[in-house]
Design an enzyme around this catalytic site. Sequence first.
Site, PDB file in Angstrom:
ATOM      1  N   GLU A 149       7.440   5.851 -10.560  1.00  0.00           N
ATOM      2  CA  GLU A 149       8.493   5.389  -9.649  1.00  0.00           C
ATOM      3  C   GLU A 149       9.104   4.095 -10.184  1.00  0.00           C
ATOM      4  O   GLU A 149      10.168   4.105 -10.764  1.00  0.00           O
ATOM      5  CB  GLU A 149       7.911   5.199  -8.256  1.00  0.00           C
ATOM      6  CG  GLU A 149       8.964   4.974  -7.179  1.00  0.00           C
ATOM      7  CD  GLU A 149       8.378   5.073  -5.785  1.00  0.00           C
ATOM      8  OE1 GLU A 149       9.155   4.943  -4.839  1.00  0.00           O
ATOM      9  OE2 GLU A 149       7.157   5.271  -5.636  1.00  0.00           O
ATOM     10  N   GLU A 424       0.023  -0.250  -0.317  1.00  0.00           N
ATOM     11  CA  GLU A 424       1.187   0.397   0.286  1.00  0.00           C
ATOM     12  C   GLU A 424       0.924   0.807   1.732  1.00  0.00           C
ATOM     13  O   GLU A 424       1.786   0.690   2.596  1.00  0.00           O
ATOM     14  CB  GLU A 424       1.573   1.634  -0.534  1.00  0.00           C
ATOM     15  CG  GLU A 424       2.787   2.377  -0.026  1.00  0.00           C
ATOM     16  CD  GLU A 424       3.216   3.490  -0.945  1.00  0.00           C
ATOM     17  OE1 GLU A 424       4.372   3.945  -0.833  1.00  0.00           O
ATOM     18  OE2 GLU A 424       2.398   3.912  -1.798  1.00  0.00           O
TER      19      GLU A 424
END
Length: 624
Positions: A149, A424
Amino acid sequence: MKIHPSIFVSPKGEQILDFGQNMVGFCKFICREERGGQIHLQYGEVLQQECFYNGNYRSAKAEYNYTSDGCIKEVEPFFTFYGFRYVKVSGISKIDPKDFTGVVLYSDLQQTLQVSTDHVKLNRLMQNSLWGQRGNFIDIPTDCPQRDERLGWTADAQVFVNTACYHMDCYSFYKKYLNDLRYDQKVHYEGDIPMYSPSLKKAAGSGGAVWADAGTIIPWNLYQAYGDKRLLDENYSMMKEYTDTVITVDKKDGNHHIITSGFTYGDWLAQDGVCPQALLGGTDENFIKSIYYKNSLDLTAKAAKVLRKKEDERYYSSLSNQVRKAILREYFTPVGKLAVDTQTAYVLSLYYQVFIDKNKVIEGLKARLKKDLYRIKSGFTGTPLMLPVLFENGMDEEAYRILFNEEFPGWLYAVNLGATTIWERWNSMLPDGRVNGINMNSFNHYAYGSVCEAIYKYIAGLKFTKAGCKCALIAPKLNYRLKHMKLAFESPLGTYQIEWFIQEDGVFQMDVMIPYGATAKVILPNHKDKRIDELTSGEYHYCYMPVIDYHHPFSESSIVLDLLSNKEANRVFRERLPRIYAMVTGEDEEFLAMDLIAFGYHKMFGTSLDEIAEAGKALRVIKV
């Protein structure tokens, strides 16, 4: 920055280097292998059952292969970096960890903050936030540095901007990122802002509320941090054009000033969605979109005022007032109660000053937190604003209780599991050490590290009230959970320093230094005369006995959660009120937010008010 590893052999026989810190960069090594020898390095953030693991990297291989030419030399990769704490080494029969070095990479930004407390886990949390910033500030503010990502997600960048500007001098870094945003806005998005930037030539979708609002929030917050009107002026067109795109959406929706169409991630990864692993939170998305619509109107109007664009200021201010009225009609009852009963909804209402009766919203938030057992349920939208809202609205105890919670979900839960960066998800790892899913699970994701803004601003007590750090409000919020804090911040004007103690005899002591050219208002916490000083540059010393005893916080008015979290209070509770203790420590958690007095009014607990009062006496003598 360089880190030297230790080495261990896993149960599978893997040779694994441990750098002791989840970092971003690469591992260089001295190659001593014969010609043709194949060396294979694999990078990972966490272990599973004491063995190497990087399944959460998804399709990213995160590896380095080297073929020896037979010469002894130092080898390092080029044109790449990794996110890792552990490196699995294959192809070397006998590894000397002294031959390996972890090289930390991040944009060369001056660190501007030094901070410490007497609480080891809080110190680790603040370090985790700083390390998360280091690892994700490599040219652009990425959401995560390790998996497939590494994108400049706009919401992460905007929720963290204030914390980032405490930690480091981020002026040039964010200025460059704003250039990226502006390029994408002009070339690919017709005034809108993408969900990440650079957008890879419009591979990103439109950001929607909270994400796209980086186009107004970051320029304004940078102006507040550095006081540079030129930078604000450079980005005013971006602010204006983005806000105008939302106005266009409003008109297409019927000009009711409630945004009902378009995309948003909402309160991303909140704990009040349809299940704990849900991506979307439970807060009404149209409420979020409309609140952020109003905020972008407000920020554009404020920027126009600073830049003396009076016509724009009047236009955006007037429209903001209309949006506010529409939100009040749509989402509040006639008596002022907020109809969206989530933590994030209350936080947004208070933070952005959208309410009929502020006290009713505060009461609603208090009730919601109590129902949620003071466990944070918010996601990317609500969490960064939670503690600032609590501290600003007289809920200091609730703020400390949430911050110092060591159970899931909470910041110290991750610290207890060995985190060295911010995760996260609240539950990226389960209590038994297992990784909780691999689809959306980074162990270096700085967004929730934005909590440090509240730690520095309200607990240390350094809050700036004028752009460019020209004026500060120094007003530490004290609590029995913390007895000492020291902070030094290198502002554009010079160094601010605050150090405070709660001494063994209960006396509060604070030393303050204010740089040349700055002023400060000092509100002394819990001073018997409610003393407030207006100060100019210089050094100042305070010493007095506060009206609150921070060494003896427990009584029969304490809630169960607080008693259970202190070893001695837990013991007194267990021995003095065994029947109540047995019930509240069982499977049913509904009693955890009750105070002891409340139990005396329920016959089912079989305990009288007199017994509870006696327990209260024993609790009062406990010194923390």
